[in-house]
Design a protein around this motif. Structure first.
Motif, PDB file in Angstrom:
ATOM      1  N   MET A   1      -2.553  -2.579  -0.734  1.00 46.79           N
ATOM      2  CA  MET A   1      -2.230  -1.195  -0.389  1.00 46.79           C
ATOM      3  C   MET A   1      -2.920  -0.236  -1.365  1.00 46.79           C
ATOM      4  O   MET A   1      -2.815  -0.398  -2.575  1.00 46.79           O
ATOM      5  CB  MET A   1      -0.715  -0.969  -0.436  1.00 46.79           C
ATOM      6  N   ILE A   2      -3.614   0.752  -0.830  1.00 46.28           N
ATOM      7  CA  ILE A   2      -4.290   1.743  -1.668  1.00 46.28           C
ATOM      8  C   ILE A   2      -3.385   2.955  -1.848  1.00 46.28           C
ATOM      9  O   ILE A   2      -2.875   3.519  -0.876  1.00 46.28           O
ATOM     10  CB  ILE A   2      -5.640   2.150  -1.046  1.00 46.28           C
ATOM     11  N   ILE A  17      -6.770   6.503  -8.077  1.00 44.45           N
ATOM     12  CA  ILE A  17      -6.646   5.710  -6.853  1.00 44.45           C
ATOM     13  C   ILE A  17      -6.635   4.245  -7.257  1.00 44.45           C
ATOM     14  O   ILE A  17      -7.515   3.791  -7.991  1.00 44.45           O
ATOM     15  CB  ILE A  17      -7.800   5.979  -5.869  1.00 44.45           C
ATOM     16  N   ASP A  19      -5.825   0.040  -5.902  1.00 47.83           N
ATOM     17  CA  ASP A  19      -5.585  -0.966  -4.870  1.00 47.83           C
ATOM     18  C   ASP A  19      -4.858  -2.109  -5.567  1.00 47.83           C
ATOM     19  O   ASP A  19      -5.464  -2.863  -6.319  1.00 47.83           O
ATOM     20  CB  ASP A  19      -6.913  -1.442  -4.271  1.00 47.83           C
ATOM     21  N   ARG A  51     -13.687  10.735   2.757  1.00 45.15           N
ATOM     22  CA  ARG A  51     -13.386   9.490   3.477  1.00 45.15           C
ATOM     23  C   ARG A  51     -12.413   8.595   2.721  1.00 45.15           C
ATOM     24  O   ARG A  51     -11.669   7.816   3.322  1.00 45.15           O
ATOM     25  CB  ARG A  51     -14.682   8.705   3.728  1.00 45.15           C
ATOM     26  N   GLU A  52     -12.409   8.700   1.407  1.00 46.00           N
ATOM     27  CA  GLU A  52     -11.500   7.873   0.604  1.00 46.00           C
ATOM     28  C   GLU A  52     -10.042   8.143   0.969  1.00 46.00           C
ATOM     29  O   GLU A  52      -9.200   7.254   0.918  1.00 46.00           O
ATOM     30  CB  GLU A  52     -11.706   8.151  -0.887  1.00 46.00           C
ATOM     31  N   ASN A  54      -8.702   8.678   3.812  1.00 45.18           N
ATOM     32  CA  ASN A  54      -8.264   7.963   5.017  1.00 45.18           C
ATOM     33  C   ASN A  54      -7.708   6.580   4.691  1.00 45.18           C
ATOM     34  O   ASN A  54      -6.875   6.050   5.431  1.00 45.18           O
ATOM     35  CB  ASN A  54      -9.430   7.830   6.003  1.00 45.18           C
ATOM     36  N   ASN A  55      -8.190   5.971   3.598  1.00 49.17           N
ATOM     37  CA  ASN A  55      -7.754   4.623   3.231  1.00 49.17           C
ATOM     38  C   ASN A  55      -6.461   4.605   2.418  1.00 49.17           C
ATOM     39  O   ASN A  55      -5.897   3.545   2.168  1.00 49.17           O
ATOM     40  CB  ASN A  55      -8.856   3.925   2.428  1.00 49.17           C
ATOM     41  N   ILE A  56      -6.007   5.793   1.999  1.00 49.55           N
ATOM     42  CA  ILE A  56      -4.804   5.887   1.163  1.00 49.55           C
ATOM     43  C   ILE A  56      -3.547   5.791   2.019  1.00 49.55           C
ATOM     44  O   ILE A  56      -3.402   6.507   3.012  1.00 49.55           O
ATOM     45  CB  ILE A  56      -4.816   7.198   0.358  1.00 49.55           C
ATOM     46  N   SER A  57      -2.652   4.887   1.635  1.00 50.84           N
ATOM     47  CA  SER A  57      -1.419   4.680   2.400  1.00 50.84           C
ATOM     48  C   SER A  57      -0.271   5.537   1.876  1.00 50.84           C
ATOM     49  O   SER A  57       0.568   6.022   2.640  1.00 50.84           O
ATOM     50  CB  SER A  57      -1.001   3.202   2.340  1.00 50.84           C
ATOM     51  N   LYS A  76       0.655  12.358   4.438  1.00 50.03           N
ATOM     52  CA  LYS A  76       0.834  10.998   3.935  1.00 50.03           C
ATOM     53  C   LYS A  76       2.257  10.871   3.388  1.00 50.03           C
ATOM     54  O   LYS A  76       2.916  11.879   3.093  1.00 50.03           O
ATOM     55  CB  LYS A  76      -0.154  10.688   2.803  1.00 50.03           C
TER      56      LYS A  76
END
Length: 286
Positions: A1-2, A17, A19, A51-52, A54-57, A76
């Motif tokens: 999970m990022i 950030i 992971d 774009r980064e 979009n990957n963050i949960s 988010k």
């Protein structure tokens, strides 16, 4: 999970950030003075992720101005994490020390005792001396408040031009008191002093007093061998040189971990992972 961790402080906004336990990106931005501009700066920082993002949960937030980040601000899931817990878990993550005295040298300086074996995280002291002191006095005396630039100026300074040392006032040295010990900060100041001498004198005054306060606190808590320094001022090369010299004369060796200036943002992520049992080292905690 990022996960994105945000430490919204008075002087800087720090973002990390991660992971799982891997740090992917760090960024530090000077904090604006007004709430409205502060909020716009936070939004700009997030937009720059592009774009980064979009990957963050999940987003974790901590720090005095984290209250400006509303739960629906960035589309988010956002979680508010206690700042002292963030400091403690960030320190553990980067040092693997379960029991330590954490000295956070930011705008001012806070001292936190951490004993994760016994589930203790407690603020035990501090001082108004810190990066804010250096920035403010340097603005007044040197017309400069950028800490990186002050650090560069101070490298060329000579403390003997601004401070009075023990060997200046006595020939009867104590066994425990080296002759190059400071007897009076800025006791030798004159109108002829150069900016580099003043800059070095300021960092020396702040660092020595923080080191002395830390040592006395650590003795009371019997944790002298596990002192960890974190915060923005630990980026200063001159601060670190004076800190290690002063600490050595007192009989202890401090630790300054990598990413020390981002430790609270990192810790907010680790604290969240621990709460959700997704931290891969969570077995180490009770």
């Amino acid at each position: 999970m990022i996960i994105l961790g945000i430490d919204a402080g008075i002087s800087f906004i720090k973002t990390v950030i991660m992971d799982n336990e891997k740090i992917l990106k760090t960024e530090s931005t000077p904090a604006p003075e007004t709430k409205s501009v502060y909020t716009k700066t936070l939004i700009k920082i997030i937009n720059n992720l592009d774009r980064e993002f979009n990957n963050i949960s999940v987003i974790t937030k901590t720090g005095i101005w984290s209250k400006l980040i509303s739960k629906d601000m960035f589309r988010k899931k956002i979680y508010d994490i206690n700042e002292i817990h963030s400091l403690a878990y960030g320190t553990f993550h980067l040092t693997r020390k379960k029991r330590s005295l954490i000295v956070s040298v930011g705008t001012g300086t806070s001292i936190t005792f951490m004993d994760l074996e016994n589930n203790k995280i407690k603020h035990v002291g501090g001082t108004g001396l810190g990066g804010g002191t250096l920035s403010g006095l340097s603005k007044l005396l040197l017309k400069q408040q950028n800490i990186n630039k002050i650090d560069q100026i101070a490298k060329k300074g000579d403390l003997h031009n601004v401070d009075i040392f023990v060997d200046d006032i006595t020939d009867n040295y104590l066994d425990t008191l080296p002759e190059d010990t400071t007897a009076s900060n800025f006791g030798a100041i004159s109108e002829l002093n150069k900016p580099e001498d003043i800059a070095l004198g300021l960092i020396n005054l702040i660092t020595q007093n923080i080191a002395l306060l830390t040592y006395s606190t650590s003795k009371n808590l019997q944790v002298e061998k596990n002192i960890v320094y974190v915060g923005m001022l630990t980026k200063s090369i001159v601060f670190k040189e004076i800190l290690f010299k002063t600490s050595k004369s007192l009989g202890y060796l401090p630790t300054i971990p990598q990413y020390s200036e981002y430790i609270v943002a990192i810790g907010s992520i680790i604290a969240y992972q621990k709460m959700n049992k997704s931290y891969i080292l969570s077995k180490n905690f009770k």
